[in-house]
Design a protein around this motif. Structure first.
Motif, PDB file in Angstrom:
ATOM      1  N   ASN A  98       0.629  -1.240  -0.111  1.00 39.12           N
ATOM      2  CA  ASN A  98      -0.083   0.004  -0.075  1.00 39.12           C
ATOM      3  C   ASN A  98       0.979   1.237  -0.106  1.00 39.12           C
ATOM      4  O   ASN A  98       0.357   2.288   0.162  1.00 39.12           O
ATOM      5  N   HIS A  99       2.164   1.106  -0.276  1.00 43.67           N
ATOM      6  CA  HIS A  99       3.064   2.337   0.021  1.00 43.67           C
ATOM      7  C   HIS A  99       2.787   3.110  -1.432  1.00 43.67           C
ATOM      8  O   HIS A  99       2.493   2.629  -2.599  1.00 43.67           O
ATOM      9  N   GLN A 100       2.960   4.257  -1.092  1.00 47.72           N
ATOM     10  CA  GLN A 100       2.489   5.436  -2.183  1.00 47.72           C
ATOM     11  C   GLN A 100       3.575   5.491  -3.233  1.00 47.72           C
ATOM     12  O   GLN A 100       3.354   5.720  -4.453  1.00 47.72           O
ATOM     13  N   LEU A 101       4.877   4.860  -3.203  1.00 47.86           N
ATOM     14  CA  LEU A 101       5.826   4.485  -4.198  1.00 47.86           C
ATOM     15  C   LEU A 101       5.637   3.307  -5.049  1.00 47.86           C
ATOM     16  O   LEU A 101       6.498   3.014  -5.833  1.00 47.86           O
ATOM     17  N   ILE A 102       4.566   2.544  -4.687  1.00 48.12           N
ATOM     18  CA  ILE A 102       4.366   1.199  -5.811  1.00 48.12           C
ATOM     19  C   ILE A 102       4.408   1.504  -7.067  1.00 48.12           C
ATOM     20  O   ILE A 102       4.862   0.759  -7.771  1.00 48.12           O
ATOM     21  N   PRO A 103       3.514   2.393  -7.379  1.00 42.34           N
ATOM     22  CA  PRO A 103       3.574   2.758  -9.054  1.00 42.34           C
ATOM     23  C   PRO A 103       4.851   2.974  -9.501  1.00 42.34           C
ATOM     24  O   PRO A 103       5.104   2.457 -10.696  1.00 42.34           O
ATOM     25  N   TYR A 104       5.631   3.904  -8.896  1.00 41.29           N
ATOM     26  CA  TYR A 104       6.762   3.860  -9.390  1.00 41.29           C
ATOM     27  C   TYR A 104       7.790   2.988  -9.447  1.00 41.29           C
ATOM     28  O   TYR A 104       8.628   2.573 -10.438  1.00 41.29           O
ATOM     29  N   ALA A 105       7.695   2.020  -8.282  1.00 40.24           N
ATOM     30  CA  ALA A 105       8.394   0.909  -8.314  1.00 40.24           C
ATOM     31  C   ALA A 105       8.011  -0.193  -9.218  1.00 40.24           C
ATOM     32  O   ALA A 105       9.145  -0.840  -9.787  1.00 40.24           O
ATOM     33  N   MET A 106       6.814  -0.391  -9.467  1.00 37.82           N
ATOM     34  CA  MET A 106       6.414  -1.150 -10.525  1.00 37.82           C
ATOM     35  C   MET A 106       6.852  -0.678 -11.920  1.00 37.82           C
ATOM     36  O   MET A 106       7.405  -1.518 -12.828  1.00 37.82           O
ATOM     37  N   TYR A 107       6.805   0.586 -12.218  1.00 39.89           N
ATOM     38  CA  TYR A 107       7.184   1.116 -13.347  1.00 39.89           C
ATOM     39  C   TYR A 107       8.537   0.710 -13.717  1.00 39.89           C
ATOM     40  O   TYR A 107       9.312   0.416 -14.838  1.00 39.89           O
ATOM     41  N   LEU A 108       9.791   1.014 -12.779  1.00 42.19           N
ATOM     42  CA  LEU A 108      11.009   0.758 -12.742  1.00 42.19           C
ATOM     43  C   LEU A 108      11.281  -0.650 -12.918  1.00 42.19           C
ATOM     44  O   LEU A 108      12.288  -1.041 -13.818  1.00 42.19           O
ATOM     45  N   LYS A 109      10.846  -1.681 -12.119  1.00 36.25           N
ATOM     46  CA  LYS A 109      10.873  -3.062 -12.519  1.00 36.25           C
ATOM     47  C   LYS A 109      10.477  -3.465 -13.939  1.00 36.25           C
ATOM     48  O   LYS A 109      11.274  -3.931 -14.420  1.00 36.25           O
ATOM     49  N   GLY A 110       9.171  -2.582 -14.304  1.00 36.95           N
ATOM     50  CA  GLY A 110       8.968  -2.992 -15.777  1.00 36.95           C
ATOM     51  C   GLY A 110       9.849  -2.759 -16.837  1.00 36.95           C
ATOM     52  O   GLY A 110      10.394  -3.522 -17.826  1.00 36.95           O
ATOM     53  N   PHE A 111      10.741  -1.332 -16.410  1.00 33.58           N
ATOM     54  CA  PHE A 111      11.463  -0.980 -17.324  1.00 33.58           C
ATOM     55  C   PHE A 111      12.897  -1.883 -17.420  1.00 33.58           C
ATOM     56  O   PHE A 111      13.627  -1.766 -18.311  1.00 33.58           O
ATOM     57  N   SER A 112      13.002  -2.247 -16.187  1.00 32.96           N
ATOM     58  CA  SER A 112      14.381  -3.022 -16.074  1.00 32.96           C
ATOM     59  C   SER A 112      14.196  -4.318 -16.956  1.00 32.96           C
ATOM     60  O   SER A 112      15.107  -5.040 -17.280  1.00 32.96           O
ATOM     61  N   TYR A 113      12.927  -4.773 -17.382  1.00 31.09           N
ATOM     62  CA  TYR A 113      12.864  -5.746 -18.404  1.00 31.09           C
ATOM     63  C   TYR A 113      12.873  -4.988 -19.593  1.00 31.09           C
ATOM     64  O   TYR A 113      13.434  -5.829 -20.500  1.00 31.09           O
ATOM     65  N   PHE A 114      12.212  -4.036 -19.719  1.00 26.90           N
ATOM     66  CA  PHE A 114      12.009  -3.301 -21.151  1.00 26.90           C
ATOM     67  C   PHE A 114      13.230  -2.935 -21.614  1.00 26.90           C
ATOM     68  O   PHE A 114      13.312  -3.101 -22.923  1.00 26.90           O
ATOM     69  N   GLU A 115      14.366  -2.782 -20.935  1.00 26.93           N
ATOM     70  CA  GLU A 115      15.774  -2.366 -21.390  1.00 26.93           C
ATOM     71  C   GLU A 115      16.425  -3.285 -22.359  1.00 26.93           C
ATOM     72  O   GLU A 115      17.103  -2.969 -23.020  1.00 26.93           O
ATOM     73  N   ARG A 116      15.699  -4.518 -21.803  1.00 30.14           N
ATOM     74  CA  ARG A 116      16.638  -5.710 -22.455  1.00 30.14           C
ATOM     75  C   ARG A 116      15.533  -6.429 -23.468  1.00 30.14           C
ATOM     76  O   ARG A 116      15.968  -7.653 -23.833  1.00 30.14           O
ATOM     77  N   ILE A 117      14.800  -5.877 -24.145  1.00 30.81           N
ATOM     78  CA  ILE A 117      14.064  -6.420 -25.200  1.00 30.81           C
ATOM     79  C   ILE A 117      14.750  -6.797 -26.473  1.00 30.81           C
ATOM     80  O   ILE A 117      15.530  -6.112 -26.799  1.00 30.81           O
ATOM     81  N   PRO A 118      14.655  -8.248 -26.625  1.00 22.09           N
ATOM     82  CA  PRO A 118      15.714  -8.638 -27.571  1.00 22.09           C
ATOM     83  C   PRO A 118      15.214  -8.649 -29.182  1.00 22.09           C
ATOM     84  O   PRO A 118      13.923  -8.310 -29.164  1.00 22.09           O
ATOM     85  N   ASP A 119      15.870  -8.954 -29.991  1.00 22.52           N
ATOM     86  CA  ASP A 119      15.529  -9.116 -31.339  1.00 22.52           C
ATOM     87  C   ASP A 119      14.297 -10.041 -31.406  1.00 22.52           C
ATOM     88  O   ASP A 119      14.485 -10.972 -30.755  1.00 22.52           O
ATOM     89  N   ILE A 120      13.471  -9.888 -32.295  1.00 25.31           N
ATOM     90  CA  ILE A 120      12.178 -10.867 -32.532  1.00 25.31           C
ATOM     91  C   ILE A 120      12.654 -12.427 -32.630  1.00 25.31           C
ATOM     92  O   ILE A 120      11.904 -13.341 -32.657  1.00 25.31           O
TER      93      ILE A 120
END
Length: 266
Positions: free
Chosen positions: A102-124
């Motif tokens: 319920n922490h107010q920073l959950i949306p940011y933490a989730m966004y940063l977590k998602g982007f840690s995957y997004f940074e490494r999107i490979p070739d199809i």
């Protein structure tokens, strides 16, 4: 990438305490939570990421119930991300999300977590594990916190991921089709229509299905899909390609009423 420009000064203003720090950074043990947090933030500002992470971790150990310890977990995730330690960042952020639902920073933490995957999107051509995980995190963020700024930011990333994952399905489908595995290719093209119907790959997926159905001798299904393609994507190159294909195969474009079940292939 975009996350590294997330207004770092804003973070300093939001997450920093008012207490000043005049002690040496190296001697942070047994200090109060405010001082330790500010020291770690100063290291973060100077891009001394490893030192910042060490202090944030020590803060959590010494003051586990402090609000600054909770914020420190998120900022430790940011520091790890900034130093390209994506897997460690994901573990740190996942821990924070699990322990502070319920922490107010959950949306940011989730966004940063998602982007840690997004940074490494490979070739199809490669395995799409990171693309799939990024999609899952951003989708959960959008579903849980639809009105947050980070959910709104995630929308464009989801569009990119949808197109990328649809491209992967199309690539596999084309391969199966080229090898003569028509039913397997049909399944892949249908995934695009069912899961990624808002992507730019939809017109081609319909065209490829028309090709597959024609090769199986299913003229009615081919004509039905052609009518859908022509109606929704009249100006698409794939609509023109389908028209030429039907003409080449001498298939009459006069479409009779068809029931939806006639599209199913068992």
């Amino acid at each position: 990438m975009i996350i590294k420009a997330l207004n770092f000064l804003f973070f300093l203003l939001i997450f920093s305490c008012s207490t000043s720090d005049e002690e040496t950074r190296a001697n942070y043990q047994f200090e109060n939570d405010v001082t330790m947090y500010n020291k770690a933030m100063e290291n973060l500002k100077e891009k001394e990421y490893d030192i910042a992470v060490d202090i944030f971790n020590e803060l959590e150990l010494q003051h586990p119930y402090s609000k600054w310890a909770s914020k420190g977990q998120v900022m430790a995730g940011f520091a790890l991300y900034s130093s390209n330690k994506y897997d460690e960042a994901i573990l740190t952020l996942s821990k924070f999300i699990e322990l502070n639902p319920n922490h107010q920073l959950i949306p940011y933490a989730m966004y940063l977590k998602g982007f840690s995957y997004f940074e490494r999107i490979p070739d199809i051509k490669l395995d799409q594990k990171f693309s799939t995980l990024a999609h899952e995190v951003f989708s959960e963020l959008h579903n849980r916190f639809p009105n947050s700024n980070y959910a709104r930011r995630s929308i464009k990333h989801l569009k990119t991921l949808n197109n990328h994952l649809a491209s992967k399905e199309m690539d596999i489908g084309r391969f199966y089709q080229s090898q003569g595995f028509i039913l397997a290719s049909i399944k892949r093209y249908k995934v695009v229509l069912k899961k990624y119907r808002q992507t730019i790959l939809v017109p081609e997926s319909i065209y490829r299905l028309i090709e597959c159905y024609i090769s199986l001798g299913l003229k009615k299904q081919s004509l039905y899909l052609y009518s859908i393609l022509k109606y929704n994507f009249a100006n698409s190159e794939w609509s023109n390609e389908a028209s030429d294909l039907l003409k080449t195969r001498d298939i009459n474009k006069e479409l009779k009423r068809l029931k939806k079940k006639e599209l199913d292939i068992n």
